[in-house]
Motif scaffolding. Structure first.
Motif, PDB file in Angstrom:
ATOM      1  N   UNK A  24      -3.953  -5.861   1.090  1.00 14.16           N
ATOM      2  CA  UNK A  24      -2.810  -5.145   0.872  1.00 14.16           C
ATOM      3  C   UNK A  24      -2.039  -6.363   1.689  1.00 14.16           C
ATOM      4  N   UNK A  25      -0.695  -6.652   1.009  1.00 17.41           N
ATOM      5  CA  UNK A  25       0.146  -7.399   1.664  1.00 17.41           C
ATOM      6  C   UNK A  25       1.494  -6.604   1.711  1.00 17.41           C
ATOM      7  N   UNK A  56       0.631  -5.462  -3.496  1.00 17.45           N
ATOM      8  CA  UNK A  56       1.782  -6.169  -3.000  1.00 17.45           C
ATOM      9  C   UNK A  56       2.937  -5.251  -2.828  1.00 17.45           C
ATOM     10  N   UNK A  57       3.156  -4.939  -1.503  1.00 15.83           N
ATOM     11  CA  UNK A  57       4.271  -3.692  -1.326  1.00 15.83           C
ATOM     12  C   UNK A  57       5.303  -4.405  -0.677  1.00 15.83           C
ATOM     13  N   UNK A  58       6.405  -4.390  -1.532  1.00 17.22           N
ATOM     14  CA  UNK A  58       7.865  -4.972  -0.850  1.00 17.22           C
ATOM     15  C   UNK A  58       8.706  -4.059  -0.511  1.00 17.22           C
ATOM     16  N   UNK A  89      11.198   0.599  -2.306  1.00 11.14           N
ATOM     17  CA  UNK A  89       9.854  -0.017  -2.173  1.00 11.14           C
ATOM     18  C   UNK A  89       9.124  -0.066  -3.448  1.00 11.14           C
ATOM     19  N   UNK A  90       8.671  -1.585  -3.779  1.00 12.83           N
ATOM     20  CA  UNK A  90       8.021  -1.873  -4.868  1.00 12.83           C
ATOM     21  C   UNK A  90       6.678  -2.234  -4.551  1.00 12.83           C
ATOM     22  N   UNK A  91       5.674  -1.579  -5.441  1.00  7.60           N
ATOM     23  CA  UNK A  91       4.215  -1.760  -5.384  1.00  7.60           C
ATOM     24  C   UNK A  91       3.681  -2.406  -6.423  1.00  7.60           C
ATOM     25  N   UNK A  92       3.085  -3.490  -6.322  1.00  8.62           N
ATOM     26  CA  UNK A  92       2.524  -4.222  -7.544  1.00  8.62           C
ATOM     27  C   UNK A  92       0.881  -4.109  -7.283  1.00  8.62           C
ATOM     28  N   UNK A  93       0.525  -3.687  -8.214  1.00  5.03           N
ATOM     29  CA  UNK A  93      -1.095  -3.442  -8.406  1.00  5.03           C
ATOM     30  C   UNK A  93      -1.584  -4.550  -9.129  1.00  5.03           C
ATOM     31  N   UNK A  94      -2.369  -5.400  -8.662  1.00  2.00           N
ATOM     32  CA  UNK A  94      -3.200  -6.424  -9.565  1.00  2.00           C
ATOM     33  C   UNK A  94      -4.615  -6.067  -9.601  1.00  2.00           C
TER      34      UNK A  94
END
Ligand code: ADP
Ligand code: MG
Length: 143
Positions: free
Chosen positions: A31-32, A124-126, A137-142
Motif C-alpha cells: 500500500x503506497x 495507492x492512496x493519495x 483522498x484518492x484511493x486507487x485499487x489495482x
C-alpha cells in the motif's frame, strides 16, 4: 482497477478510511501513501492498524525504517522512506519477507521509486491538503 475519491473533514474520518481499507486486505499487499508532510499518511496507517486489530495503543513511530505491528489479523509493516536516500537502501529493508504474509504500507514511496519496478501496489492512496482540517483522498485499487 477502481478509483475512489472522498473528502474527509477530520483526522478521525481519515483514520476511519484506513480502517475501512484494511478490511479488503488478505496479506501480501503493498500500500503506497502519497502526499506531503502533514497530509495524513500516518493517520491512514494508524487506521489500518486499528482495522487489523493490532493491539497497540498508539503504534508510535520508532527510529527504525520498518515498524512492525504484529498481533493483528495480519502483520502490518509500516515504512517511511522520507529519511532514505535512494533505492539501494530500500533494497536492504527486507520487504520481500514482509510481503510474504503481511501488509506493507509505505510513506514517501517516491524516494524508492526505482526499487518498486518489480512491485505493483495493491492500493495507492493519495492525499491532498484542502485546508487545515480537510483532505481530498484518492484511493486507487489495482488487481
Ligand atoms: N482530515 C484530516 N485527515 C488527516 N489528518 C488531518 C486532517 N485534518 C487535520 N489533520 C492533521 O494533519 C496531521 C497529519 O499528520 P500525519 O498523518 O503524521 O502526516 P504525514 O504522515 O502525511 O506526514 C495531523 O496532525 C492531523 O491531526
Ligand atoms: Mg508520516
Amino acid at each position: 482497477m477502481r478509483n475512489e475519491v472522498l473528502l474527509t473533514s477530520s483526522e478521525e474520518e481519515t483514520e476511519e478510511l484506513g480502517e475501512r481499507l484494511s478490511r479488503r486486505l488478505v496479506g501480501g499487499e503493498l500500500v503506497t501513501l502519497h502526499g506531503g508532510l502533514g497530509a495524513g499518511k500516518t493517520v491512514v496507517v494508524r487506521g489500518m492498524a486499528r482495522g487489523l486489530g493490532v493491539p497497540c495503543g498508539v503504534c508510535s513511530p520508532t527510529y527504525t525504517l520498518v515498524n512492525e505491528y504484529p498481533g493483528g489479523r495480519l502483520p502490518l509493516y509500516h515504512v517511511d522512506l522520507y529519511r532514505l536516500g535512494g533505492a539501494a537502501e530500500v533494497e536492504g529493508l527486507g520487504l520481500d519477507e514482509c510481503l510474504e504474509s503481511g501488509v506493507v504500507a509505505v510513506e514517501w514511496p517516491e524516494v524508492g521509486a526505482p526499487f518498486w519496478g518489480g512491485y505493483r501496489p495493491r492500493l495507492e492512496v493519495r492525499i491532498e491538503v484542502v485546508d487545515e482540517t480537510k483532505r481530498r483522498i484518492t484511493v486507487e485499487e489495482r488487481r
